[in-house]
Design a protein around this motif. Structure first.
Motif, PDB file in Angstrom:
ATOM      1  N   LEU A 147      -9.516   7.942  -0.742  1.00 13.94           N
ATOM      2  CA  LEU A 147      -8.894   8.097   0.574  1.00 13.94           C
ATOM      3  C   LEU A 147      -9.043   6.826   1.412  1.00 13.94           C
ATOM      4  N   ILE A 148     -10.240   6.242   1.418  1.00 10.89           N
ATOM      5  CA  ILE A 148     -10.462   5.037   2.227  1.00 10.89           C
ATOM      6  C   ILE A 148      -9.730   3.840   1.622  1.00 10.89           C
ATOM      7  N   GLU A 149      -9.785   3.697   0.291  1.00 10.51           N
ATOM      8  CA  GLU A 149      -9.081   2.582  -0.347  1.00 10.51           C
ATOM      9  C   GLU A 149      -7.574   2.680  -0.129  1.00 10.51           C
ATOM     10  N   ASN A 150      -7.032   3.897  -0.174  1.00 12.72           N
ATOM     11  CA  ASN A 150      -5.605   4.084   0.093  1.00 12.72           C
ATOM     12  C   ASN A 150      -5.252   3.656   1.507  1.00 12.72           C
ATOM     13  N   ALA A 151      -6.097   4.042   2.469  1.00  8.11           N
ATOM     14  CA  ALA A 151      -5.848   3.683   3.874  1.00  8.11           C
ATOM     15  C   ALA A 151      -5.849   2.171   4.051  1.00  8.11           C
ATOM     16  N   ILE A 152      -6.788   1.494   3.390  1.00  9.83           N
ATOM     17  CA  ILE A 152      -6.850   0.030   3.480  1.00  9.83           C
ATOM     18  C   ILE A 152      -5.643  -0.599   2.799  1.00  9.83           C
ATOM     19  N   LYS A 153      -5.291  -0.057   1.639  1.00  8.22           N
ATOM     20  CA  LYS A 153      -4.214  -0.618   0.828  1.00  8.22           C
ATOM     21  C   LYS A 153      -2.869  -0.582   1.548  1.00  8.22           C
ATOM     22  N   TYR A 154      -2.599   0.541   2.239  1.00  8.78           N
ATOM     23  CA  TYR A 154      -1.295   0.705   2.870  1.00  8.78           C
ATOM     24  C   TYR A 154      -1.294   0.288   4.342  1.00  8.78           C
ATOM     25  N   SER A 155      -2.358  -0.371   4.772  1.00  8.24           N
ATOM     26  CA  SER A 155      -2.405  -0.925   6.126  1.00  8.24           C
ATOM     27  C   SER A 155      -2.151  -2.423   6.064  1.00  8.24           C
ATOM     28  N   GLY A 156      -1.837  -3.003   7.216  1.00 12.12           N
ATOM     29  CA  GLY A 156      -1.703  -4.449   7.292  1.00 12.12           C
ATOM     30  C   GLY A 156      -3.058  -5.108   7.118  1.00 12.12           C
ATOM     31  N   PRO A 157      -3.091  -6.414   6.847  1.00 12.84           N
ATOM     32  CA  PRO A 157      -4.362  -7.112   6.593  1.00 12.84           C
ATOM     33  C   PRO A 157      -5.325  -7.112   7.767  1.00 12.84           C
ATOM     34  N   CYS A 158      -4.837  -6.915   8.979  1.00 10.20           N
ATOM     35  CA  CYS A 158      -5.716  -6.938  10.152  1.00 10.20           C
ATOM     36  C   CYS A 158      -5.754  -5.587  10.870  1.00 10.20           C
ATOM     37  N   GLU A 159      -5.260  -4.541  10.208  1.00 10.94           N
ATOM     38  CA  GLU A 159      -5.209  -3.223  10.844  1.00 10.94           C
ATOM     39  C   GLU A 159      -6.478  -2.424  10.527  1.00 10.94           C
ATOM     40  N   PRO A 160      -7.044  -1.739  11.523  1.00 11.30           N
ATOM     41  CA  PRO A 160      -8.273  -0.971  11.292  1.00 11.30           C
ATOM     42  C   PRO A 160      -8.007   0.354  10.571  1.00 11.30           C
ATOM     43  N   VAL A 161      -9.045   0.865   9.955  1.00  6.66           N
ATOM     44  CA  VAL A 161      -9.024   2.183   9.325  1.00  6.66           C
ATOM     45  C   VAL A 161     -10.138   3.012   9.956  1.00  6.66           C
TER      46      VAL A 161
END
Length: 288
Positions: A192-206
């Motif tokens: 779940l966390i890796e997916n959130a990071i993967k589909y976010s922009g490089p500077c977007e928080p999770v």
């Protein structure tokens, strides 16, 4: 698959032609039984149409599954090659150049991160295979879910563009005890966390939240990325399925992460739903 479709449609056309021909012959021979012939013919057409429809749908589903499997193999190949190439380059640099201790330590840390990435992917594939053939027993034991989530957040934690602010904002309520399969639930939280990071922009928080409410344990993972359309929300937990078009997708992955998440949570009688984040992104809400 193309040959199967050709054979299938040829049989349908042949059956329809035979029906028309024999119906014509029967009407010519027995005019007084026209009603019976028409009713029997109509019933045959209905049965044939339903059979053809469901067979066509099954063939299409199988074709899509084969395409997803092919894309999965290509993705796995890429996912394996990238970290291996990175590790090889780092180790060769250490071997061939006279580096400082700080540089060597940095290169080793980067290599270990790539090894962890490989390890996560292999564990995902093994767990998915065991779930699929029903050989995994989901052994349960009591453990601290708070400590589990906190350790995964720390392992996946990255720094943002300025090099100081963390990309994962975690609010973890302490001392939440849980009885379940620790190994499988580690895979759930990690995916779940890796997916959130993967589909976010490089500077977007999770944002990761773990808390208790009304006697239930809640885990929320929110991102500010590309989001998920309503049409895809019902399909993202299918095996090999990945959001977006295969031709335009830029994100890495195998399409197994959310499949594993759903299967593991079902075994723990937990629910998961995905909803839109505001203004952009997605929120995955798990309730134990």
């Amino acid at each position: 698959m193309k040959r199967s479709l050709v054979i299938f449609y040829s049989l349908i056309i042949y059956a329809a032609a035979q029906l028309i021909w024999w119906g014509y012959q029967l009407v010519n021979l027995q005019h007084n039984k026209l009603g019976m012939i028409m009713s029997e013919g109509s019933m045959f057409v209905i049965v044939l149409s339903f059979g053809a429809y469901y067979m066509h749908r099954s063939i299409n589903r199988e074709r899509k599954l084969q395409e997803q499997k092919k894309n999965f193999l290509l993705s796995v190949t890429h996912e394996l090659k990238s970290p291996l190439a990175s590790i090889k380059l780092l180790l060769q640099t250490i071997q061939k150049r006279d580096l400082t201790k700080a540089q060597i330590r940095d290169f080793i840390e980067k290599s270990l991160l790539d090894i962890e990435r490989l390890d996560d992917m292999v564990e995902n594939m093994l767990l998915a295979a065991k779930i699929e053939n029903q050989s995994y027993s989901f052994p349960k034991a009591n453990f601290s879910l708070s400590v589990l989530v906190d350790s995964i957040v720390n392992r996946l934690q990255l720094t943002k563009c300025d090099g100081s602010q963390k990309i994962i904002n975690a609010e973890i309520e302490p001392k939440i005890e849980f009885t379940g399969d620790k190994f499988a639930l580690t895979s759930v939280v990690t995916n779940l966390i890796e997916n959130a990071i993967k589909y976010s922009g490089p500077c977007e928080p999770v944002d990761v939240k773990l808390f208790q409410k009304d006697g239930k344990v809640h885990l929320h993972v929110a991102d500010h990325g590309i989001g998920i359309s309503d049409a895809e929300k019902t399909r993202i937990f299918d095996r090999f399925y990945r959001v977006g078009s295969e031709d335009t997708r830029n994100t890495k992955g195998t399409g197994l992460g959310l499949y594993i998440v759903k299967q593991v949570l079902d075994k723990h009688e937990a629910s998961i739903r995905v909803k839109d984040n505001r203004p952009v992104g997605s929120i995955f809400e798990v309730v134990f």
